[in-house]
Enzyme design. Structure first.
Site, short mmCIF file in Angstrom:
data_model
loop_
_atom_site.label_atom_id
_atom_site.label_comp_id
_atom_site.label_asym_id
_atom_site.label_seq_id
_atom_site.Cartn_x
_atom_site.Cartn_y
_atom_site.Cartn_z
N ARG A 108 3.56 -3.53 2.10
CA ARG A 108 4.40 -3.53 3.11
C ARG A 108 5.93 -4.74 3.01
O ARG A 108 6.78 -4.79 3.06
CB ARG A 108 3.53 -4.36 4.22
CG ARG A 108 2.65 -3.15 4.81
CD ARG A 108 2.14 -3.53 5.71
NE ARG A 108 2.60 -3.46 6.63
CZ ARG A 108 2.81 -2.18 8.03
NH1 ARG A 108 2.18 -1.73 8.19
NH2 ARG A 108 3.66 -2.89 9.12
N TYR A 215 -4.47 5.07 -2.26
CA TYR A 215 -3.69 6.14 -2.63
C TYR A 215 -2.61 4.40 -3.84
O TYR A 215 -3.32 3.47 -3.36
CB TYR A 215 -2.00 6.17 -1.71
CG TYR A 215 -1.84 5.37 -0.61
CD1 TYR A 215 -1.18 4.14 -0.68
CD2 TYR A 215 -2.43 5.08 0.65
CE1 TYR A 215 -0.48 3.48 0.05
CE2 TYR A 215 -2.16 4.81 2.14
CZ TYR A 215 -1.19 3.39 1.25
OH TYR A 215 -1.17 3.03 2.89
#
Length: 390
Positions: A108, A215
């Protein structure tokens, strides 16, 4: 350009920064106000489906985001109790051609940093340490006043101030709705990951009142893991709920590959998962809501940031279709386009989460539905990821 031809964006997260950049690329003067002293994002991993990466391409930053992130090979769903694979989506060239964009996972903070640099280079006036205290509309303008008394005047203001938006109070007296689920997050160096399959896949493990998502991040250097579970303390009505002891208790029912991820999760902080009901009105004359301020959603569809990016593109498109100064008309058009779809995403995210977490016979039926899916069937996601949704 007069002050009434400018737009003031409140909130310097991903949605606010993308909106500021998109509006600037549409030829508007933009000032962005962030209450924190620096531009930063909380959390680590972020999944971006093609509906988001198409927007990033339009903003001119997709290549940089892909370089900083990972293009996974597959999206793979498992049963978290017995470990069996249920179905997978190939995120290959055919997938990208079908949807018009790649599936990308990124940190992010990396995405925000890229947007900040692009916004600054485009000429957005970026301000930090600006806590907004008041927004006052006038017949031909809007004034945003910060805690230190500074005033910023523009033709419109867009509030992208998150789940706990203070600006939303001008539209509704609603409050965030706790789901009873809590998330634990953590990243580990990729070389420390033991066992498992392809580390370039997005893995989802679904179980009774729990799930795990895994992931890679940062060009494959990090492995991101998020564990979510229904808090027994929440169900008992406890004042403090969702703590680390509950994490261990609930995930004891999971298979060994899932339990193996738990030591890599941070224990100092956890995130209660909340959303709000869809909001019927996002705009009032020269003021509009955007992103989580307008449509906070549960994370099960991985669409929070994606929908905020689509908001930014839709707002810029509305600005392009109307002459400079026609702010109320452009904002109304933006909301009319976006509100129905985001309401569907909000409600579907709740249902999707319930399906992930069912028990007993319901879990057997869920697994059978997943296993019966043809591996090349992308139809169920067309409404969300497809080009016509934008």
């Amino acid at each position: 350009m007069s002050s009434t031809d400018k737009i003031v964006v409140i909130g310097g997260g991903i949605g606010g920064m993308a909106t500021a950049l998109a509006a600037r690329l549409s030829g508007r003067e933009v000032t962005l106000l962030e209450q924190a002293s620096v531009f930063t994002e909380v959390g680590a991993g972020l999944q971006m489906a093609p509906n988001a990466t198409r927007v990033l391409r339009g903003l001119g930053v997709l290549d940089e985001v892909v370089e900083a992130g990972v293009r996974p090979d597959h999206l793979v769903f498992h049963n978290a109790v017995d470990g069996r694979e249920l179905t997978r989506v190939r995120l290959d060239a055919a997938y990208e051609e079908h949807f018009g964009g790649p599936y990308v996972v990124a940190h992010r903070s990396d995405l925000l940093d890229i947007l900040v640099r692009a916004a600054a280079a485009a000429g957005v006036d970026l301000r930090t340490g600006c806590r907004v205290e008041d927004i006052v509309q006038h017949p031909g303008s809007v004034t945003v006043r910060t805690a230190d008394g500074t005033e910023f005047t523009g033709g419109a203001a867009v509030a992208a101030d998150g789940l706990h938006s203070r600006t939303r109070a001008q539209f509704s007296d609603d409050r965030p709705i706790q789901s009873g689920y809590v998330a634990y997050r953590g990243t580990v160096p990729i070389e420390e990951v033991r066992g498992g399959g392809n580390l370039r896949d997005v893995l989802v493990w679904m179980g009774p009142k729990l799930h795990l998502v895994q992931y890679p991040l940062r060009s494959g250097a990090l492995y991101n893991q998020v564990a979510v579970f229904r808090s027994p303390g929440f169900d008992r009505g406890a004042e403090n709920w969702g703590g680390p002891q509950e994490l261990e208790q609930v995930f004891a029912a999971a298979c060994e590959p899932v339990r193996r991820a738990l030591p890599g999760l941070g224990r100092e902080r956890w995130w209660p998962m909340a959303d709000r009901e869809p909001l019927g009105c996002w705009t009032k004359d020269r003021l509009a809501l955007l992103g989580d301020a307008a449509h906070p959603m549960l994370q099960y569809l991985a669409q929070g940031a994606c929908q905020a990016l689509e908001d930014a593109a839709a707002l810029a498109g509305a600005l392009d279709r109307h002459p400079v100064g026609s702010w109320p008309t452009a904002l109304e058009e933006y909301a009319a386009v976006r509100a129905p779809l985001t309401a569907r995403v909000q409600s579907t995210a709740r249902v999707w989460g319930e399906m992930w977490h069912v028990e007993g016979v319901a879990a057997l039926l869920r697994d059978e539905v997943f296993r019966s899916r043809a591996t090349d069937d992308l139809g169920p996601a067309e409404w969300l990821w497809g080009r016509q949704a934008a």
